[in-house]
Design an enzyme around this catalytic site. Sequence first.
Site, PDB file in Angstrom:
ATOM      1  N   CYS A 142      -0.046   4.072   1.994  1.00 43.20           N
ATOM      2  CA  CYS A 142      -0.379   5.025   3.058  1.00 43.20           C
ATOM      3  C   CYS A 142       0.738   5.262   4.065  1.00 43.20           C
ATOM      4  O   CYS A 142       0.825   6.331   4.647  1.00 43.20           O
ATOM      5  CB  CYS A 142      -1.692   4.654   3.741  1.00 43.20           C
TER       6      CYS A 142
ATOM      7  N   GLU B 253     -16.695  -8.040  -4.604  1.00 43.82           N
ATOM      8  CA  GLU B 253     -15.271  -7.651  -4.529  1.00 43.82           C
ATOM      9  C   GLU B 253     -14.370  -8.894  -4.582  1.00 43.82           C
ATOM     10  O   GLU B 253     -13.351  -8.917  -5.267  1.00 43.82           O
ATOM     11  CB  GLU B 253     -14.982  -6.899  -3.220  1.00 43.82           C
TER      12      GLU B 253
ATOM     13  N   LYS C 202     -12.082  -5.491   2.352  1.00 46.63           N
ATOM     14  CA  LYS C 202     -11.496  -4.689   3.422  1.00 46.63           C
ATOM     15  C   LYS C 202     -12.469  -3.568   3.737  1.00 46.63           C
ATOM     16  O   LYS C 202     -12.736  -2.710   2.886  1.00 46.63           O
ATOM     17  CB  LYS C 202     -10.148  -4.125   2.985  1.00 46.63           C
TER      18      LYS C 202
ATOM     19  N   SER D 260      -5.704  -4.544  14.468  1.00 37.56           N
ATOM     20  CA  SER D 260      -5.140  -3.912  15.657  1.00 37.56           C
ATOM     21  C   SER D 260      -6.187  -3.612  16.735  1.00 37.56           C
ATOM     22  O   SER D 260      -5.944  -3.838  17.916  1.00 37.56           O
ATOM     23  CB  SER D 260      -4.417  -2.624  15.252  1.00 37.56           C
TER      24      SER D 260
ATOM     25  N   CYS E 216      -3.813   6.187   0.456  1.00 41.04           N
ATOM     26  CA  CYS E 216      -3.362   4.906  -0.094  1.00 41.04           C
ATOM     27  C   CYS E 216      -2.998   4.995  -1.572  1.00 41.04           C
ATOM     28  O   CYS E 216      -2.645   3.989  -2.193  1.00 41.04           O
ATOM     29  CB  CYS E 216      -4.441   3.846   0.095  1.00 41.04           C
TER      30      CYS E 216
ATOM     31  N   LYS F 194     -11.286  -8.527   6.181  1.00 41.21           N
ATOM     32  CA  LYS F 194     -10.641  -7.709   7.212  1.00 41.21           C
ATOM     33  C   LYS F 194     -11.569  -6.584   7.633  1.00 41.21           C
ATOM     34  O   LYS F 194     -12.104  -5.917   6.741  1.00 41.21           O
ATOM     35  CB  LYS F 194      -9.355  -7.132   6.618  1.00 41.21           C
TER      36      LYS F 194
ATOM     37  N   ARG G 241     -10.977   7.073   4.438  1.00 40.70           N
ATOM     38  CA  ARG G 241     -10.734   6.045   3.434  1.00 40.70           C
ATOM     39  C   ARG G 241     -12.033   5.483   2.860  1.00 40.70           C
ATOM     40  O   ARG G 241     -12.055   4.433   2.236  1.00 40.70           O
ATOM     41  CB  ARG G 241      -9.941   4.897   4.047  1.00 40.70           C
TER      42      ARG G 241
ATOM     43  N   CYS H 200       0.870  -1.185   0.000  1.00 43.19           N
ATOM     44  CA  CYS H 200       0.000   0.000   0.000  1.00 43.19           C
ATOM     45  C   CYS H 200       0.896   1.222   0.000  1.00 43.19           C
ATOM     46  O   CYS H 200       2.112   1.123   0.111  1.00 43.19           O
ATOM     47  CB  CYS H 200      -0.922   0.013   1.204  1.00 43.19           C
TER      48      CYS H 200
ATOM     49  N   ARG I 256      -2.786   2.604  12.930  1.00 38.44           N
ATOM     50  CA  ARG I 256      -2.363   3.900  12.379  1.00 38.44           C
ATOM     51  C   ARG I 256      -1.456   4.639  13.358  1.00 38.44           C
ATOM     52  O   ARG I 256      -0.623   5.440  12.940  1.00 38.44           O
ATOM     53  CB  ARG I 256      -3.590   4.720  11.969  1.00 38.44           C
TER      54      ARG I 256
HETATM   55  C1  PBG Z   1      -2.903  -0.346   4.877  1.00 44.43           C
HETATM   56  C2  PBG Z   1      -3.256  -1.243   5.988  1.00 44.43           C
HETATM   57  C3  PBG Z   1      -3.967  -0.936   7.151  1.00 44.43           C
HETATM   58  C4  PBG Z   1      -4.036  -2.104   7.900  1.00 44.43           C
HETATM   59  C5  PBG Z   1      -3.359  -3.100   7.196  1.00 44.43           C
HETATM   60  N1  PBG Z   1      -2.904  -2.544   6.005  1.00 44.43           N
HETATM   61  C6  PBG Z   1      -4.470   0.369   7.631  1.00 44.43           C
HETATM   62  C7  PBG Z   1      -5.576   1.068   7.001  1.00 44.43           C
HETATM   63  O1  PBG Z   1      -6.227   0.589   6.064  1.00 44.43           O
HETATM   64  O2  PBG Z   1      -5.785   2.182   7.439  1.00 44.43           O
HETATM   65  C8  PBG Z   1      -4.724  -2.245   9.229  1.00 44.43           C
HETATM   66  C9  PBG Z   1      -4.266  -3.371  10.068  1.00 44.43           C
HETATM   67  C10 PBG Z   1      -4.667  -3.311  11.485  1.00 44.43           C
HETATM   68  O3  PBG Z   1      -5.479  -2.488  11.935  1.00 44.43           O
HETATM   69  O4  PBG Z   1      -4.157  -4.154  12.235  1.00 44.43           O
HETATM   70  N2  PBG Z   1      -1.558  -0.360   4.573  1.00 44.43           N
END
Ligand code: PBG
Length: 322
Positions: free
Chosen positions: A120, A231, A193, A272, A128, A246, A215, A118, A203
């Site tokens: 970001c 998707e 996602k 997370s 992104c 996710k 986003r 990605c 983040r």
């Molecule tokens: C984007 C990405 C994100 C996560 C994994 N890849 C962040 C987002 O979409 O803002 C989130 C993973 C997590 O929250 O553990 N590179």
Amino acid sequence: MFPDSRSRRSRSGVRIRKMLTETRLHRDDLVLPLFFDETLSSVRYTDSMPGVPTYPVSDAEKVAERVQAAGVNAVLLFGIPKHKDSEASGAYADDGVVQKVIREFKAHSDVLVIADLCMCEYTDHGHCGVIHNGEINNDWTIGRYGAIAVSLANAGVDMVAPSGMMDGQVSAIRDSLDLGGHNNTSIMAYSAKFCSSFYGPFRDIAHSVPVAGGRETHQMNIANSREAMSEIAMDIEEGADIIMVKPAMPYLDIIREARSRFDVPIAAYQVSGEYAMIKAAAKNGWIDERRVMIESLTSIKRAGADILISYFAEDAIKELEQ
Ligand code: PBG
């Protein structure tokens, strides 16, 4: 005779309960996410992600050896670059942070190496993709994703995991990889996602909060299940080897529905915020961390996921070995 059936018979002892267990976690199901920051000279901890270090690049060799010794089968790498710019040039630099870490992992372990793909973490605006006229330019961005994929593959990555939710990203990446001579590099697509608030602590770690805006123009509406299926179907059509849902626990219905419709391997990302909630409650003594960890991972596998991406991976492996 009353009662006609006695389910409790099948739960009456440890041995019979073990025999009748339908879902078994295995350490090879688990993928451990790892963070490396090019600006660091020693490990940094983030309050909202207790127990999840961000490593300096110089620790890569040591970390590769440690996770391999701990029985980790696969890692998912994230990088925080020294230099961020509007084009995310750090993401496809030959000596970029993740490229360097990949080389160390390949030299010092045989763990399967997956890299998140990605922009970001690499853009100064935190989005992104590349911004043109105040908007993410989808088609320009996926061309760049192709260049990032080739650069990661040149460094030796086994699998790339595009997480930007741009249209056509999987086919653009597949084409670039194939043209670059990397037809054996796999794609694990973050297909469904969702635009989730469970990514907050990530983040904090990755320093990837968008400077302005959110986003929601690319990540999915949290309310939509049928759209998630379309998707996923598109990503399979475009050449994804593995698809992903996710977050995981709040979206078990999506995992189950995908499992019943598609025959490709399904990954689920316990993100997370899911991790942080369990950690926080456990720290307060409100839940039993080890048991909730195993229960949460088991529920994700039971719903239909084959691959479990989790910050608990190393702890779970320890627990499973007991
Ligand atoms: C984007 C990405 C994100 C996560 C994994 N890849 C962040 C987002 O979409 O803002 C989130 C993973 C997590 O929250 O553990 N590179």
